[in-house]
Design an enzyme around this catalytic site. Structure first.
Site, PDB file in Angstrom:
ATOM      1  N   HIS A 234      -0.992  -3.188  -0.116  1.00 40.85           N
ATOM      2  CA  HIS A 234      -1.581  -4.536  -0.097  1.00 40.85           C
ATOM      3  C   HIS A 234      -2.699  -4.655   0.942  1.00 40.85           C
ATOM      4  O   HIS A 234      -3.848  -4.965   0.623  1.00 40.85           O
ATOM      5  CB  HIS A 234      -0.523  -5.590   0.262  1.00 40.85           C
ATOM      6  CG  HIS A 234       0.690  -5.607  -0.580  1.00 40.85           C
ATOM      7  ND1 HIS A 234       0.707  -6.079  -1.870  1.00 40.85           N
ATOM      8  CD2 HIS A 234       1.980  -5.243  -0.316  1.00 40.85           C
ATOM      9  CE1 HIS A 234       1.937  -6.015  -2.364  1.00 40.85           C
ATOM     10  NE2 HIS A 234       2.724  -5.509  -1.438  1.00 40.85           N
ATOM     11  N   ASP A 235      -2.314  -4.482   2.205  1.00 41.84           N
ATOM     12  CA  ASP A 235      -3.248  -4.848   3.281  1.00 41.84           C
ATOM     13  C   ASP A 235      -4.472  -3.930   3.378  1.00 41.84           C
ATOM     14  O   ASP A 235      -5.573  -4.420   3.697  1.00 41.84           O
ATOM     15  CB  ASP A 235      -2.500  -4.929   4.620  1.00 41.84           C
ATOM     16  CG  ASP A 235      -1.497  -6.079   4.623  1.00 41.84           C
ATOM     17  OD1 ASP A 235      -1.661  -7.010   3.814  1.00 41.84           O
ATOM     18  OD2 ASP A 235      -0.551  -6.035   5.422  1.00 41.84           O
TER      19      ASP A 235
END
Ligand code: BDR
Ligand code: CA
Length: 296
Positions: A234-235
Site C-alpha cells: 500500500h504505502d
C-alpha cells in the site's frame, strides 16, 4: 533533476517501513523528517520504528517527530495481527540513533512556514490525524503544502475493515473529513490501486545485497499473505505516485466521508467534495521502480 522535498507522515508498519526505505535509499527525495502517528500500532512503537529505519541507514540528519497518540474523536483500531506486536513483523533493526523531538503538527507548521509555499509535499501513510491537527491549529502553514498524497480509502473494490472502508480512513474518519474538505491539493491512493502492487518471491530475492534492499526483503517477506505473493504494498505506492505520476491514472471524483459509528465508518461515499483519486496503476512499472530505488 531536483529532489522532491517531503515530510513523511507514517505509522510503521511493515509497508510504511518499505516505503520509507525506498524514499531514503532511492536518492530521489529530500526527506525533511518523519512525523509519526498512531495507527498500525501505538504511537511509542511507530515512533521507535521510524527511528530504527533511520538508524539502519545511518541518517542522523533526519529527525523523527512524534505526533498524535489517538484519532481525533474515537478509539484506534488494532492491526497487530498483520504487522506484529512490534509493528515490523519481528524484523530486527538497530535502535534509533536519536530521540524523537517536538510535536508533529507544530513541527510541520514550522517547516512549511520556513519553505517556499508549495515546495514541500506531505506523503501520508497512516491515519490523517496529524494533518487534520495541522489544518485546525496552523491553517496558514497548511495552505503552504504542495501536494498531499495519501494512502487511504477504497472506491469500487471491497474494504479491508468494513465492507467499504479502508484501515487508515476507518481509523480516523473525522480527520479524513477535515482533510478532504480543506481545499488542499489532495491525491488519494486507495485499495483499488494498492491491491494491484504485490511482491513475488522472486521480487523479494532480487532486492537482496545492500543494507536497504536486505531490510526491505525481510520486511516484505514478513508481509506475505500466502506462499506466492505479499500483501498489497500500500504505502510504497504513495512514494511511487509522487515520483512517477505517469504510472497511475488519476481521476477526479466527488466524495464525502461516512462519519457514522457503523461498520463502514471512514468509507468514501458519493458527495460534493472534489478529490483526485488514483484509480489504476501500471503494476509492473511500479514494482520495477520500487526495486530500483531499494537496491540503488
Ligand atoms: C493501510 O493500513 C495500514 O495497515 C497500512 O500500513 C496502510 O497504510 C492499508 O489499508
Ligand atoms: Ca501505513
Amino acid at each position: 533533476m531536483t529532489n522532491h522535498r517531503v515530510i513523511i507522515d507514517t505509522d510503521p508498519g511493515l509497508d510504511d517501513a518499505v516505503a520509507i526505505l525506498f524514499a531514503l535509499n532511492s536518492g530521489r527525495f529530500d526527506v525533511l523528517g518523519l512525523t509519526t502517528v498512531a495507527g498500525n500500532i501505538g504511537i511509542d512503537i511507530t515512533t521507535r520504528n521510524a527511528g530504527r529505519l533511520l538508524g539502519l541507514l545511518g541518517r542522523q540528519d533526519i529527525p523523527v517527530i512524534c505526533g498524535a497518540a489517538a484519532p481525533l474523536a474515537r478509539p484506534g483500531i488494532d492491526e497487530a495481527a498483520i504487522h506484529g506486536n512490534d509493528g515490523l513483523g519481528g524484523v530486527v533493526l538497530p535502535e534509533p540513533l536519536a530521540k524523537p523531538h517536538g510535536y508533529a503538527p507544530f513541527w510541520m507548521a514550522e517547516q512549511l512556514r520556513a519553505s517556499h509555499a508549495g515546495s514541500v509535499d506531505i506523503l501520508a501513510l497512516g491515519p490523517l490525524t496529524n494533518i487534520a491537527l495541522l489544518l485546525r491549529d496552523h491553517g496558514d502553514a497548511a495552505r503552504r503544502i504542495g501536494r498531499l498524497i495519501v494512502m487511504g480509502g477504497v472506491v469500487d473494490d471491497k474494504g479491508n475493515v468494513g465492507p467499504h472502508s479502508e484501515f487508515n480512513f476507518a481509523s480516523d474518519p473525522e480527520a479524513v473529513d477535515a482533510v478532504l474538505g480543506s481545499g488542499l491539493d489532495v491525491t488519494l491512493v486507495p485499495l483499488d490501486v494498492t491491491r494491484k502492487v504485490r511482491a513475488s518471491v522472486e521480487f523479494v530475492q532480487a532486492l537482496r545485497g545492500g543494507v536497504a534492499g536486505n531490510a526491505a526483503a525481510d520486511l516484505i517477506a514478513a508481509y506475505f499473505q500466502n506462499g506466492r505473493e505479499s500483501r498489497p504494498l500500500h504505502d510504497p505506492c504513495v512514494m511511487l505516485l509522487a515520483l512517477a505520476p505517469e504510472l497511475f491514472e488519476v481521476e477526479t471524483r466527488k466524495v464525502s466521508v461516512d462519519l457514522s459509528e457503523g461498520v463502514d465508518a471512514g468509507a468514501l461515499l458519493a458527495g460534493s467534495v472534489s478529490v483526485k483519486i488514483a484509480m489504476s496503476v501500471d503494476a509492473a512499472g511500479a514494482l520495477n521502480l520500487l526495486a530500483e530505488g531499494l537496491v540503488a
